[in-house]
Write a protein that holds these residues in place. Structure first.
Motif, PDB file in Angstrom:
ATOM      1  N   SER A 199       0.838  -1.215   0.000  1.00 61.45           N
ATOM      2  CA  SER A 199       0.000   0.000   0.000  1.00 61.45           C
ATOM      3  C   SER A 199       0.863   1.251   0.000  1.00 61.45           C
ATOM      4  CB  SER A 199      -0.919  -0.012   1.224  1.00 61.45           C
ATOM      5  OG  SER A 199      -1.776  -1.125   1.199  1.00 61.45           O
ATOM      6  N   PHE A 200       1.961   1.216   0.785  1.00 60.64           N
ATOM      7  CA  PHE A 200       2.828   2.391   0.859  1.00 60.64           C
ATOM      8  C   PHE A 200       3.537   2.632  -0.470  1.00 60.64           C
ATOM      9  CE2 PHE A 200       7.100   4.090   1.640  1.00 60.64           C
ATOM     10  CZ  PHE A 200       6.768   5.347   2.135  1.00 60.64           C
ATOM     11  N   LEU A 201       4.071   1.554  -1.077  1.00 58.93           N
ATOM     12  CA  LEU A 201       4.803   1.732  -2.333  1.00 58.93           C
ATOM     13  C   LEU A 201       3.879   2.117  -3.476  1.00 58.93           C
ATOM     14  CD1 LEU A 201       7.432  -1.183  -2.351  1.00 58.93           C
ATOM     15  CD2 LEU A 201       7.781   1.225  -1.799  1.00 58.93           C
ATOM     16  N   LEU A 202       2.680   1.538  -3.504  1.00 58.89           N
ATOM     17  CA  LEU A 202       1.746   1.842  -4.589  1.00 58.89           C
ATOM     18  C   LEU A 202       0.892   3.073  -4.296  1.00 58.89           C
ATOM     19  CD1 LEU A 202       0.538  -1.804  -5.400  1.00 58.89           C
ATOM     20  CD2 LEU A 202       2.260  -0.440  -6.621  1.00 58.89           C
ATOM     21  N   ASN A 203       1.033   3.585  -3.050  1.00 55.37           N
ATOM     22  CA  ASN A 203       0.284   4.774  -2.643  1.00 55.37           C
ATOM     23  C   ASN A 203      -1.209   4.576  -2.846  1.00 55.37           C
ATOM     24  OD1 ASN A 203      -0.037   7.309  -1.546  1.00 55.37           O
ATOM     25  ND2 ASN A 203       0.294   8.395  -3.508  1.00 55.37           N
ATOM     26  N   SER A 204      -1.674   3.380  -2.464  1.00 54.95           N
ATOM     27  CA  SER A 204      -3.104   3.086  -2.607  1.00 54.95           C
ATOM     28  C   SER A 204      -3.461   2.009  -1.592  1.00 54.95           C
ATOM     29  CB  SER A 204      -3.431   2.595  -4.023  1.00 54.95           C
ATOM     30  OG  SER A 204      -2.754   1.382  -4.278  1.00 54.95           O
ATOM     31  N   ASP A 205      -4.748   1.898  -1.328  1.00 57.67           N
ATOM     32  CA  ASP A 205      -5.229   0.853  -0.423  1.00 57.67           C
ATOM     33  C   ASP A 205      -5.408  -0.439  -1.218  1.00 57.67           C
ATOM     34  OD1 ASP A 205      -5.267   2.545   1.706  1.00 57.67           O
ATOM     35  OD2 ASP A 205      -7.353   3.183   1.343  1.00 57.67           O
TER      36      ASP A 205
END
Length: 518
Positions: free
Chosen positions: A213-219
């Motif tokens: 989630s952090f790397l893709l900046n999404s849930d």
């Protein structure tokens, strides 16, 4: 000067002795005809010999010649056969026969030619042949000692291989099919235990999800991140129907696994078992023990059973000990074929649990391997010279992903233990048996083939021992024959030198050549 010439020795090569005697007219060139007559008379006379220890010793293991006949006459003179009548003649037919033989020998000095030929034959053929045969016996004994040690070693390795393979499968190896069938019944407990242990991976799964989630900046939705692992954590090792349809089945029709264990004999491991292997070349049903056998085992390769995933319990390559075994189709055949089920009823593959179903079990393993690869990469990043957590990219990262390498190592260890339990050699074989009951028959035959090879090694060992004993016996029999032959040849040499010397005013005579080094 004349006196010096008379004292000069006469040197004759043993191989030219007969020609030398004929050239100097000591005997005739056609001496063989008289020799045949003498042989017949000697054979007839030997049939009616009195019991005498000295005579028996003289006639044992030798070829009768003129000098033996003279000794026989001397011995007979001391017995009742040596009595004479009033006319001064021998009354015994034995004495008459042997005197007649000596007269034929002495006519035209035929005995000189015959003795010369005996010396030539003994030195050129008989003695070398005996020595060669004795050397061959000694060489075969050395080879048998080496082969025996090899067979003992190979048999021990094969039996150890069988024991290790059974140990990996978790069985004793006495009744393979029955023991494997019993283990298959415990397989559901193993699956349930694996499903329970997945609860230990909750933190690792959360760590993986937060990192993504952090790397893709999404849930990242739960269904997108290791769905099979998450489902088993929540539901346990439930039936495949629930995974596919999202609800529990009303009824489950599960097909039972049937393994035929009837008429299974005990697997007996005995050292030195008496087994009739028949002709190893496939010609007859008998083994010729006396024939020279080359038990070459260089083509047998023994590989120790491993614990890698997908590796069988036994891999044996046989090049010299029989035909290759055709196990038929080795692909896993599923007897649990899916079928169209009534609504709410789980049948076929849908009636199997997730870890019992090969298709869904592979999905579960894929999720575990994916999570393991992630944790391994995180360990590499955290243990490097430049800690990735110190970079500017992770300064604003949530606390859930800023953890130390020690914590990641603990997660990875728990995960590896679960993978190892599910992919152990024992469980791999049990799963194959569960998927295809015919596999247990092939597995039993593969295991027993190891014992078959071990029994063959023991059989070859016994044959090698038997052959060595035969060679030892033959050597013991040949050595006295060689000793007697050498002794009698030396005696004939001295006797011939004396006879020739008499004909040349007692000049010294030397028979030269290989006869002096036999």
């Amino acid at each position: 000067m004349q006196q010096d010439v008379e004292n000069l020795p006469i040197d004759i090569h043993f191989n030219k002795l007969l020609d030398w005697l004929i050239d100097r007219r000591h005997c005739k060139q056609q001496w063989q005809a008289a020799s045949l007559i003498v042989r017949e008379k000697i054979n007839a006379a030997l049939k009616d010999m009195p019991e005498n220890e000295e005579l028996a010793k003289l006639l044992e293991g030798t070829y009768i010649n003129y000098f033996h006949c003279e000794k026989i006459v001397e011995i007979l003179k001391g017995t009742s056969a040596g009595e004479k009548n009033i006319f001064g003649q021998y009354s015994s037919q034995k004495m008459k026969d042997w005197n007649d033989i000596i007269r034929i020998y002495e006519k035209d000095c035929m005995f000189l030619a015959e003795t010369a030929q005996m010396i030539m034959r003994n030195v050129t053929y008989e003695i070398p042949a005996l020595k060669k045969q004795i050397a061959k016996c000694q060489q075969v004994q050395k080879e048998c000692d080496k082969k025996e040690a090899d067979y003992v070693s190979k048999a021990a390795e094969l039996k150890k291989k069988y024991s290790n393979s059974c140990k990996e499968l978790g069985i004793k190896g006495d009744k393979i099919k029955s023991e494997l069938a019993a283990l298959v019944q415990d397989l559901p407990k193993v699956f349930d235990d694996v499903a329970t242990r997945t609860q230990q991976l909750t933190v690792a799964l959360k760590y993986y999800q937060d990192f993504r989630s952090f790397l893709l900046n999404s849930d990242v939705q739960d269904s997108d991140c290791l769905p099979m692992l998450r489902f088993i954590q929540q539901k346990g090792n439930t039936v495949t129907y629930e995974w596919k349809h999202g609800c529990k089945p009303v009824h489950i029709q599960e097909a039972s696994v049937v393994i035929d264990t009837k008429d299974e004999d005990d697997v007996v491991v005995e050292d030195g078992a008496d087994i009739d292997w028949g002709d190893l070349n496939g010609n007859t049903n008998e083994v010729n023990v006396d024939a020279e056998i080359d038990f070459d085992i260089s083509g047998i390769t023994i590989e120790s059973g491993g614990t890698d995933e997908g590796k069988g319990a036994i891999d044996i390559e046989v090049e010299q000990l029989g035909e290759e075994i055709d196990w038929g189709d080795t692909e896993v055949e599923s007897t649990q074929k899916s079928s169209v089920s009534d609504e709410g009823t789980a049948t076929g593959e849908e009636a199997l649990t997730i870890l019992d179903n090969p298709a869904t079990r592979n999905l579960f393993l894929d999720d575990l391997v994916e999570l393991e690869a992630f944790l391994n990469q995180r360990l590499v990043d955290l243990s490097g010279e430049g800690n990735i957590l110190a970079s500017s990219q992770f300064q604003n990262a949530p606390a859930s992903i800023q953890i130390e390498a020690k914590q990641v190592e603990t997660m990875a260890t728990d995960l590896r233990n679960i993978i190892a339990q599910l992919t152990s050699v024992q469980n791999q074989h049990l799963m194959l048996i569960r998927d295809s009951p015919r596999y247990v028959e092939r597995l039993k035959d593969t295991l027993k083939s190891t014992l078959t090879l071990a029994d063959k090694m023991i059989f070859y060992q016994k044959e090698t021992i038997s052959r060595r004993h035969d060679m030892e016996k033959e050597e013991r029999e040949l050595l006295p024959k060689l000793e007697v032959l050498v002794k009698r040849t030396k005696e004939m040499q001295k006797q011939m030198e004396g006879e020739i010397s008499k004909r040349y005013k007692n000049r010294p005579v030397n028979i030269m050549g290989e006869i002096n080094i036999i």
